[in-house]
Structures are given as C-alpha cells and as structure tokens.
Motif scaffolding. Structure first.
Motif, mmCIF file in Angstrom:
data_model
loop_
_atom_site.group_PDB
_atom_site.id
_atom_site.type_symbol
_atom_site.label_atom_id
_atom_site.label_comp_id
_atom_site.label_asym_id
_atom_site.label_seq_id
_atom_site.Cartn_x
_atom_site.Cartn_y
_atom_site.Cartn_z
ATOM 1 N N LEU A 150 135.495 -30.656 54.381
ATOM 2 C CA LEU A 150 134.527 -29.602 54.662
ATOM 3 C C LEU A 150 133.327 -29.759 53.731
ATOM 4 C CD1 LEU A 150 133.740 -26.899 56.036
ATOM 5 C CD2 LEU A 150 135.036 -25.748 54.227
ATOM 6 N N PRO A 151 132.174 -30.164 54.270
ATOM 7 C CA PRO A 151 130.996 -30.290 53.411
ATOM 8 C C PRO A 151 130.468 -28.915 53.013
ATOM 9 C CG PRO A 151 130.459 -30.917 55.667
ATOM 10 C CD PRO A 151 131.910 -30.555 55.633
ATOM 11 N N LEU A 152 130.016 -28.793 51.782
ATOM 12 C CA LEU A 152 129.547 -27.508 51.279
ATOM 13 C C LEU A 152 128.351 -26.993 52.071
ATOM 14 C CD1 LEU A 152 129.523 -25.144 49.365
ATOM 15 C CD2 LEU A 152 128.353 -26.569 47.684
ATOM 16 N N PHE A 153 127.395 -27.824 52.348
ATOM 17 C CA PHE A 153 126.179 -27.369 53.020
ATOM 18 C C PHE A 153 126.087 -27.956 54.436
ATOM 19 C CE2 PHE A 153 125.109 -27.080 48.450
ATOM 20 C CZ PHE A 153 124.840 -25.724 48.396
ATOM 21 N N LYS A 154 127.168 -27.883 55.196
ATOM 22 C CA LYS A 154 127.235 -28.573 56.485
ATOM 23 C C LYS A 154 126.221 -28.081 57.515
ATOM 24 C CE LYS A 154 130.733 -25.988 58.994
ATOM 25 N NZ LYS A 154 131.938 -26.073 59.740
ATOM 26 N N ASP A 155 125.825 -26.837 57.476
ATOM 27 C CA ASP A 155 124.919 -26.316 58.499
ATOM 28 C C ASP A 155 123.478 -26.175 58.029
ATOM 29 O OD1 ASP A 155 126.905 -26.123 60.458
ATOM 30 O OD2 ASP A 155 127.563 -24.184 59.687
ATOM 31 N N ILE A 156 123.144 -26.702 56.871
ATOM 32 C CA ILE A 156 121.777 -26.620 56.369
ATOM 33 C C ILE A 156 120.988 -27.782 56.971
ATOM 34 C CG2 ILE A 156 120.300 -26.614 54.312
ATOM 35 C CD1 ILE A 156 122.202 -24.152 54.610
#
Length: 184
Positions: A150-156
């Motif tokens: 799970l990437p921390l800033f996946k939706d940025i």
C-alpha cells in the motif's frame, strides 16, 4: 487552534506495511510520548481495526516489554476518531465514529483549543493531503524495501512541495523520522 499532523511508518520505497518496520523499544517510546501529547488520533476503518484487535489485549495482559506495554496504555488513553462508511459502532475505549464528512470534521477539530490532532492511516493521510489540511508530516522511514504493498500517497496526482524542518534518527533500528511542513 490545533495542528493536524500526519504521523505514520513507511518503508524506504514508500509503502505502509505494519509488518515491514522495526518497532523496537526506542520507536515504541517515541510514539508513546507522541500519543501522550495528542488531543486525538484519526484512523480509517482498516487501521483502526488492526490497532483495536491488538492493543487492548496488551493493556489487559501486558507483554512484559515495558516499551510495548506503555505504548498500549497510551494508545488506549488517547481519544480516537474513526472515519468509516461501513462501521456502525466502535468498542475500543475513548473511540468514536466520525459523524460528518472528513473535511468538515477535521476543520472543526483544528479550530478547537487543545493538543494537536494526529492522523495514522494511509488512506486518511492521502485524503487530507488532497484537501490541503495538514500542518505537518512526520514520516518514520524504516530501512526496509518491500517492493510492493500500500503506497502512502497512492492517490496524489499533483506535485506538493514540502519543507524539511528536522529529523530524528533511531540508532537501534536505523529508522528515521522526517518532519515536513507544507510550503503553502
């Protein structure tokens, strides 16, 4: 007015995986002090359920590891607010479900007097970053590369520039907390 602070563990390659880090006594002590200084911590459903399934049991049956046991008490004592579309009730002490949308609830929390509010869930950190509501980011980077997760800033999707304000290194684990503020 309270600050809103993202505080989370991540790997060098930017993934949030609670099993990948090195939560030794030094890191547990740091987060225990952080929780003692918090007015509240915000969680999404998944992170809340992970925490709620483990830490209350440590409070009831201490492990004998002082740093872990102290952390368990601190996380139980801090007010917790959970954002979920599916949970209908929460049972962990000092916990409530958010009743309004994320922006409205967080703006009201920030306007109150008292201790700072921390956010400890990757999804909430991403959503609140998009809303431009953070005053500070505290990213504890563990010396681990996991390659997936799970990437921390996946939706940025847009560039956000932050200013580094300090760092804190943990000698035993090699983890480092990087402190950033938005440049706004």
């Amino acid at each position: 007015m309270r600050k809103l602070i993202a505080a989370i563990n991540t790997t060098i390659d930017g993934f949030c995986d609670h099993t990948a880090g090195v939560p030794d006594a030094e890191i547990h002590q740091h987060y225990t002090e952080l929780l003692k200084s918090a007015g509240a911590i915000l969680y999404g459903r998944i992170t809340y359920q992970l925490m709620e399934n483990y830490w209350p049991g440590v409070v009831k049956n201490p492990t004998g590891n002082k740093a872990m046991d102290d952390f368990a008490v601190a996380i139980q004592d801090v007010p917790k607010i959970v954002f979920s579309r599916t949970l209908k009730h929460v049972e962990w002490e000092n916990t409530r479900l958010a009743t309004r949308d994320l922006r409205e609830e967080v703006l009201e929390l920030k306007q109150q007097t008292g201790k700072d509010v921390f956010v400890g869930s990757p999804g909430l950190i991403g959503a609140l970053t998009k809303l431009n509501l953070f005053d500070e980011y505290q990213l504890c980077v563990h010396p681990v590369i996991v390659g997936t997760g799970l990437p921390l800033f996946k939706d940025i999707r847009e560039r956000i520039v932050l200013k580094g304000v300090k760092s804190k290194a943990f000698k035993s684990s090699g983890a480092t907390i990087l402190y950033y503020e938005p440049t706004k």
